[in-house]
Design a protein around this motif. Structure first.
Motif, PDB file in Angstrom:
ATOM      1  N   GLN A 153     -37.276 -50.612  72.893  1.00 13.59           N
ATOM      2  CA  GLN A 153     -37.094 -51.274  71.600  1.00 13.59           C
ATOM      3  C   GLN A 153     -37.903 -50.580  70.509  1.00 13.59           C
ATOM      4  O   GLN A 153     -37.410 -50.373  69.392  1.00 13.59           O
ATOM      5  N   ASP A 203     -40.530 -42.662  55.730  1.00 16.10           N
ATOM      6  CA  ASP A 203     -41.474 -43.673  56.231  1.00 16.10           C
ATOM      7  C   ASP A 203     -42.550 -43.060  57.113  1.00 16.10           C
ATOM      8  O   ASP A 203     -43.626 -43.630  57.266  1.00 16.10           O
ATOM      9  N   GLY A 247     -36.702 -44.738  65.659  1.00 12.34           N
ATOM     10  CA  GLY A 247     -35.578 -43.833  65.457  1.00 12.34           C
ATOM     11  C   GLY A 247     -34.702 -44.205  64.284  1.00 12.34           C
ATOM     12  O   GLY A 247     -33.994 -43.359  63.732  1.00 12.34           O
ATOM     13  N   ASN A 248     -34.749 -45.462  63.858  1.00 13.66           N
ATOM     14  CA  ASN A 248     -33.925 -45.916  62.737  1.00 13.66           C
ATOM     15  C   ASN A 248     -34.656 -45.910  61.406  1.00 13.66           C
ATOM     16  O   ASN A 248     -34.061 -46.220  60.380  1.00 13.66           O
ATOM     17  N   LEU A 249     -35.934 -45.557  61.414  1.00 18.22           N
ATOM     18  CA  LEU A 249     -36.685 -45.493  60.160  1.00 18.22           C
ATOM     19  C   LEU A 249     -36.278 -44.268  59.350  1.00 18.22           C
ATOM     20  O   LEU A 249     -36.015 -43.205  59.915  1.00 18.22           O
ATOM     21  N   PRO A 250     -36.248 -44.405  58.030  1.00 13.62           N
ATOM     22  CA  PRO A 250     -36.012 -43.227  57.194  1.00 13.62           C
ATOM     23  C   PRO A 250     -37.153 -42.219  57.394  1.00 13.62           C
ATOM     24  O   PRO A 250     -38.303 -42.613  57.616  1.00 13.62           O
ATOM     25  N   ARG A 264     -36.290 -47.332  69.509  1.00 17.24           N
ATOM     26  CA  ARG A 264     -35.094 -47.572  68.692  1.00 17.24           C
ATOM     27  C   ARG A 264     -35.482 -47.886  67.247  1.00 17.24           C
ATOM     28  O   ARG A 264     -34.868 -47.410  66.306  1.00 17.24           O
ATOM     29  N   ILE A 265     -36.519 -48.705  67.087  1.00 18.24           N
ATOM     30  CA  ILE A 265     -36.984 -49.043  65.743  1.00 18.24           C
ATOM     31  C   ILE A 265     -37.471 -47.787  65.023  1.00 18.24           C
ATOM     32  O   ILE A 265     -37.087 -47.528  63.878  1.00 18.24           O
TER      33      ILE A 265
END
Length: 52
Positions: A19, A31, A25-28, A22-23
């Protein structure tokens, strides 16, 4: 590879790591310039390289 013991609350450590990755990996990309996010990513990277 040995698995980590399950915490008392029943949470699967591997699931928590998945989890978190995944978090992250989805950050711009911008960030990661924030010191707290960069430190967390570096800590995770070191933890993944350390044998369990």
């Amino acid at each position: 590879m040995a698995r980590c013991p399950r915490p008392a609350d029943g949470t699967d450590p591997d699931r928590l790591v998945e989890q978190a990755l995944r978090i992250l990996g989805n950050l711009p990309a911008a960030d990661f310039a924030h010191p707290d996010v960069l430190a967390a990513a570096q800590h995770g990277h070191r933890a993944l390289r350390t044998p369990r």
